[in-house]
Scaffold this motif. Structure first.
Motif, PDB file in Angstrom:
ATOM      1  N   GLY A  80       2.592  41.582  21.831  1.00 51.75           N
ATOM      2  CA  GLY A  80       3.797  41.714  22.685  1.00 51.75           C
ATOM      3  C   GLY A  80       3.612  42.404  23.969  1.00 51.75           C
ATOM      4  N   SER A 116       5.066  48.800   3.079  1.00 48.30           N
ATOM      5  CA  SER A 116       4.169  49.717   2.685  1.00 48.30           C
ATOM      6  C   SER A 116       4.517  50.940   1.692  1.00 48.30           C
ATOM      7  N   PHE A 149      -3.385  46.298   1.198  1.00 50.78           N
ATOM      8  CA  PHE A 149      -2.181  45.596   1.666  1.00 50.78           C
ATOM      9  C   PHE A 149      -1.812  46.408   2.928  1.00 50.78           C
ATOM     10  N   VAL A 150      -1.890  47.818   2.575  1.00 50.69           N
ATOM     11  CA  VAL A 150      -1.399  48.550   3.940  1.00 50.69           C
ATOM     12  C   VAL A 150      -2.451  48.317   5.184  1.00 50.69           C
ATOM     13  N   GLY A 184       6.991  46.289   8.078  1.00 45.64           N
ATOM     14  CA  GLY A 184       5.649  46.693   7.605  1.00 45.64           C
ATOM     15  C   GLY A 184       5.763  47.990   6.817  1.00 45.64           C
ATOM     16  N   VAL A 190      -3.206  48.792  -2.779  1.00 47.36           N
ATOM     17  CA  VAL A 190      -2.506  49.146  -1.623  1.00 47.36           C
ATOM     18  C   VAL A 190      -2.873  49.496  -0.476  1.00 47.36           C
ATOM     19  N   LEU A 192       0.928  42.398  16.343  1.00 47.14           N
ATOM     20  CA  LEU A 192       2.351  41.930  16.777  1.00 47.14           C
ATOM     21  C   LEU A 192       2.473  42.837  18.131  1.00 47.14           C
ATOM     22  N   LEU A 193       2.405  43.930  17.834  1.00 42.77           N
ATOM     23  CA  LEU A 193       2.765  44.917  18.817  1.00 42.77           C
ATOM     24  C   LEU A 193       1.962  44.815  20.133  1.00 42.77           C
ATOM     25  N   PHE A 217       0.582  57.291   8.204  1.00 44.01           N
ATOM     26  CA  PHE A 217       0.772  56.641   7.047  1.00 44.01           C
ATOM     27  C   PHE A 217      -0.083  56.730   6.114  1.00 44.01           C
ATOM     28  N   THR A 276       9.330  43.476  18.624  1.00 41.40           N
ATOM     29  CA  THR A 276       8.332  44.318  17.826  1.00 41.40           C
ATOM     30  C   THR A 276       8.915  45.313  16.715  1.00 41.40           C
ATOM     31  N   LEU A 315       5.254  49.597  -1.562  1.00 46.55           N
ATOM     32  CA  LEU A 315       4.049  49.361  -2.554  1.00 46.55           C
ATOM     33  C   LEU A 315       3.599  50.640  -2.757  1.00 46.55           C
ATOM     34  N   LEU A 316       3.745  51.818  -2.033  1.00 45.33           N
ATOM     35  CA  LEU A 316       3.429  53.334  -2.308  1.00 45.33           C
ATOM     36  C   LEU A 316       4.183  53.620  -3.583  1.00 45.33           C
ATOM     37  N   PRO A 321       9.486  43.685  12.795  1.00 42.75           N
ATOM     38  CA  PRO A 321       8.114  43.569  12.035  1.00 42.75           C
ATOM     39  C   PRO A 321       7.575  45.003  11.853  1.00 42.75           C
ATOM     40  N   ALA A 322       7.490  45.986  12.788  1.00 41.14           N
ATOM     41  CA  ALA A 322       6.972  47.134  12.478  1.00 41.14           C
ATOM     42  C   ALA A 322       7.656  47.897  11.360  1.00 41.14           C
ATOM     43  N   VAL A 352       0.969  44.598  12.146  1.00 42.37           N
ATOM     44  CA  VAL A 352       1.748  45.144  13.001  1.00 42.37           C
ATOM     45  C   VAL A 352       1.354  45.304  14.345  1.00 42.37           C
ATOM     46  N   MET A 403       3.315  52.065  -6.691  1.00 43.14           N
ATOM     47  CA  MET A 403       2.411  52.412  -7.516  1.00 43.14           C
ATOM     48  C   MET A 403       2.734  53.800  -8.049  1.00 43.14           C
ATOM     49  N   LYS A 428       3.044  53.437  23.799  1.00 44.40           N
ATOM     50  CA  LYS A 428       3.344  52.715  22.696  1.00 44.40           C
ATOM     51  C   LYS A 428       2.213  52.619  21.407  1.00 44.40           C
ATOM     52  N   LEU A 450      -0.669  60.101   4.525  1.00 49.02           N
ATOM     53  CA  LEU A 450       0.481  60.167   3.521  1.00 49.02           C
ATOM     54  C   LEU A 450       0.062  59.299   2.292  1.00 49.02           C
ATOM     55  N   ILE A 500      -0.961  45.103   6.650  1.00 48.29           N
ATOM     56  CA  ILE A 500       0.310  45.308   7.194  1.00 48.29           C
ATOM     57  C   ILE A 500       0.088  45.982   8.616  1.00 48.29           C
TER      58      ILE A 500
END
Lengths: 505, 334
Positions: free
Chosen positions: A210, B15, A195-196, B11, A192, A206-207, A28, B4, B18-19, B7-8, A203, B22, A17, A31, A199
């Motif tokens: 959990g 994102s 923000f990312v 998220g 960004v 949270l994970l 991400f 989970t 947002l990208l 929310p993942a 996440v 932009m 996980k 990217l 996020i």
């Protein structure tokens, strides 16, 4: 089980996980960076392209100048080198102006291009004319032509200058826009990225939360279990990861412990029951033994026979025998009758009297029996058959082997709230160890039970304890071997008995 | 896992959103830059040039604007050639440039010089039709002239002068541009003089003098007019200006030298300044014409030539006078 284990470790383990999460985050962000990098690259390329148009005009202008110079040189020197250069530059310039716009459009820039192209074409014609005139040695013509050409050259130059200026102006605008776009993109990128980042952090929190949450709840549950509460509610687990396995295993373990404790409890209960049963069996056995012994003699037959014996003795004038038989009959009657019930204290004393009489007949009147009885003994209820065993004991263990001077004293004395009864002999006496052994009930019977009435000292002690629900009612005293023994029992008075006795006295 | 998963996914989607926002924003903000480089523009069938005249920029700009509208309507790109910071060229230079640039038509105001005439002919020889505006060079091979009738203009000026004659002797000073060696100014002046003489009657004595002010780029015109006021010579009673710039310069001098009400000014054309001055009664009246008509006609003349192969050699633009009585409507009309 094996398969499941593999599945757990392969597909949904925490490691997996976390690796997935990290991988996704890295991918991400990568990217995002690629996109930003791509945009920046594109913008930079555009900035390059923006000024490229100026460079093009400058090239064009330079080539035109070279062309003009080559014509001038040719006119000056008429050298073949200059002519070659002229042709080369002319060719190059022609190729270059081919790229310029020829259409009529709204754009001032494009129209300038068009004008430059057309003027350049005119210029090239004129230059050609000049060169041809020079070759043909037409002095006047080539001078005039060169003059026109030079003028055109100046016009074109000024147009190029204007085009360059215009382009520079537009390009500067573009450059400014691109710069501001870059600035905006910088800000946007930062926003960004932040923000990312937020996020991703949320996440992951949270994970991972959990994953760890069940562990925390498990810790709470384990604490409760440690304090002895086995009926706890376990965290519900749907995940098949390591934590899930730990929680499930712990659940199983607690269940097993619960089961084990229950089994233990049941087995202990069973054991207790078994012991109880064993005890009751023993009691029953004793009872049965007693019943058996009692059943060995038919008491009525015995008493009738003894009475018949007494009458016979009276008819034969054997008075002593008659009394003996009668007292024996009394003794056994009392024994049989009072076995299961209480008796009066005086009845007990009578039984002792009968017993001593019987013994004296047996042992030819060697036992000196002395009794000191408190007169207020009539209505005192006591457990039956408590005195005779004491006297029997004194006879059996005390004086049997020295019958010639045997003495037994029975003393019944009223005290505050109780009767003190002493049975004293002058027989063999007892050591302290022996006394303690008898008092603790550990003394071994050395004589055969058949030689006694069947009731021992420990039986008397136990019955006294049970009857009055009190200890310390029985005591033995001896100064040592050969110095006689004194057995004392205390009979507490019940409330009614005490009052009656007090008023009587 | 489900807990989970949501929310993942949310998220990741956020994102991505947002990208892409932009990306989109950046793409949009840089798209315009490419357009300036040369995107889709209107295409035109022909390319005309209008050669502006130095020292009459307002008038020419108005003519150009109306002509450009007409040109666009008829699928023609009209380029205004005039000196600016990067190019300081004469009329001849611009003519040569236009010929070398192989344009489809030229609209210009000739100055009467033989050099210009030669260039008009050269253009014609290069199959470039030339239309003259405001002033004509009838001896050249221009295909058409769009402008006012010089006689008519002289008559209109004369009429205005007669309105403002004093009882005694009246001095009239006619100011025209010195750069122009054309005949139309002379014709106008001649007609003006004749008409005033004829119509003023014997009781009124009118003296008309002419003065040519240089219209070169060195501010000579303004200095020359100021000289009238500074020199101390007696000022004329009426200034007649046959040029827009001269009119504005005279008006400014009158204000500066506090001669408002002492001198009548009959101006030329209707710039905002001139109309303002009429409203304030600093300028008595002005002789004007429709610049939009002029612009339209000049493009029409070239178009007609292309479509029919020939064209009328004269397009008359009507004259009008503006004074205190109709200045408001003239301003509104603008």
């Amino acid at each position: 089980m094996k398969m499941r284990k593999n599945k757990t470790s392969g597909e949904t383990s925490i490691l997996n996980k976390i690796m997935w999460l990290q991988g996704a985050m890295i991918a991400f962000i990568l990217l995002m960076n690629l996109l930003i990098y791509f945009q920046i690259n594109k913008t930079v390329q555009r900035i390059d392209a923006v000024f490229f148009s100026n460079v093009t005009v400058n090239d064009l202008s330079k080539r035109l100048e070279e062309l003009q110079n080559s014509v001038y040189e040719y006119l000056n020197t008429k050298s073949s080198v200059a002519l070659e250069e002229y042709y080369r530059y002319e060719q190059e310039y022609r190729e270059q102006i081919e790229r310029l716009n020829t259409e009529n459009t709204d754009s001032e820039e494009k129209m300038l291009e068009k004008n430059i192209r057309r003027m350049s074409e005119t210029y090239l014609d004129k230059a050609n004319e000049t060169v041809q005139a020079k070759r043909g040695r037409n002095v006047e013509k080539y001078r005039a032509s060169y003059e026109d050409q030079t003028q055109l050259y100046e016009y074109i130059e000024s147009y190029m200058y204007k085009l360059n200026n215009l382009r520079f102006y537009i390009n500067s605008d573009n450059y400014q826009s691109l710069l501001s776009s870059m600035g905006t993109m910088e800000t946007l990128s930062v926003v960004v990225v932040i923000f990312v980042g937020i996020i991703c952090l949320s996440v992951s929190t949270l994970l991972i939360g959990g994953m760890i949450g069940p562990l925390r709840r498990l810790a709470t549950v384990a604490n409760e279990v440690a304090q002895g509460n086995f009926d706890v509610e376990f965290p519900k687990m749907t995940a098949n990861d390591e934590v899930g396995i730990v929680v499930k295993t712990f659940h199983k373990m607690v269940d097993s412990i619960k089961e084990y404790i229950e089994k233990q409890r049941v087995s202990m209960e069973n054991e207790a029951k078994m012991k109880e049963r064993e005890l009751s069996l023993e009691v029953h056995l004793k009872e049965a033994q007693l019943k058996y012994l009692q059943a060995q003699i038919n008491p009525h037959f015995l008493f009738n026979s003894l009475n018949a014996g007494a009458q016979l003795a009276a008819m034969e004038d054997a008075e002593k025998t008659g009394i003996f038989v009668e007292r024996m009959a009394d003794f056994f009657r009392y024994n049989v009758k009072k076995m299961q019930e209480d008796a009066n204290l005086y009845e007990e004393i009578e039984a002792v009297d009968n017993y001593i009489y019987i013994l004296n007949v047996r042992f030819a009147g060697d036992i000196h029996y002395e009794k000191k009885i408190d007169p207020q003994v009539e209505n005192i209820r006591v457990p039956s058959m408590i005195l005779q065993p004491l006297v029997e004991n004194a006879v059996t263990h005390g004086i049997r082997n020295q019958m010639d001077n045997a003495r037994i004293t029975l003393q019944v004395q009223r005290e505050e709230g109780q009767f003190r009864i002493r049975v004293k002999d002058n027989g063999a006496g007892m050591t302290e160890e022996r006394i303690q052994a008898v008092l603790s009930g550990n003394a071994t019977q050395t004589q055969k039970e058949s030689d006694s009435t069947g009731i021992g000292l420990d039986n008397v002690m136990n019955r006294l304890r049970l009857y009055y629900n009190k200890n310390d009612l029985f005591d033995i005293y001896s100064e040592g071997p050969g110095k006689g023994t004194e057995v004392t029992i205390l009979l507490p008075l019940t409330e009614g008995e005490a009052n009656v006795s007090d008023t009587d006295s | 896992m489900k807990k989970t998963f949501l929310p993942a996914t949310a998220g990741i989607l956020l994102s991505l959103l947002l990208l892409s926002a932009m990306w989109f924003y950046f793409h949009e903000s840089t798209k315009n830059i490419e357009l300036q480089d040369g995107g889709a523009q209107d295409k035109y069938e022909r390319h005309y040039v209008m050669i502006g005249v130095e020292g009459a920029s307002n008038l020419w700009r108005e003519i150009y604007e109306s002509a450009a509208v007409r040109a666009k309507e008829s699928g023609v790109y009209l380029e205004l050639l005039e000196s600016d910071a990067t190019m300081d060229y004469s009329l001849e230079d611009f003519l040569r440039i236009s010929i070398a640039a192989q344009v489809d038509g030229i609209i210009m105001q000739p100055d009467g010089s033989s050099q210009v005439r030669k260039l008009i002919d050269e253009a014609w020889n290069n199959e470039i039709p030339v239309v003259t505006v405001l002033e004509d060079d009838s001896e050249s091979q221009r295909i058409s002239f769009v402008g006012t009738n010089s006689y008519q203009m002289g008559a209109v000026y004369a009429e205005e002068i007669l309105k403002n004659l004093d009882d005694g002797k009246t001095d009239v000073m006619v100011l025209s541009g010195a750069g122009r060696q054309d005949t139309s100014t002379n014709l106008t002046l001649l007609q003006l003089t004749n008409d005033v003489r004829e119509k003023s009657g014997s009781q009124k004595e009118v003296s008309i003098s002419g003065y040519r002010v240089s219209l070169g780029g060195n501010f000579e015109m303004e200095e020359a007019i100021r000289d009238f006021f500074v020199s101390g010579d007696e000022l004329p009673d009426i200034f007649v200006c046959l040029n827009e710039m001269i009119t504005e310069a005279v008006y400014q001098a009158i204000v500066d030298f506090n001669q408002v009400g002492n001198v009548d000014v009959i101006g030329y054309y209707q710039s905002d300044n001139i109309l303002d001055a009429i409203k304030k009664c600093t300028i008595t009246s002005t002789v004007s014409f429709s610049t939009s008509e002029m612009g339209r006609y000049s493009v029409d003349a070239l178009n007609e030539f292309y479509s029919l192969g020939h064209v009328s050699s004269y397009f008359n633009v009507t004259l009008k006078t503006i004074d205190a009585s109709n200045v408001v409507s003239a301003q509104l009309g603008k």
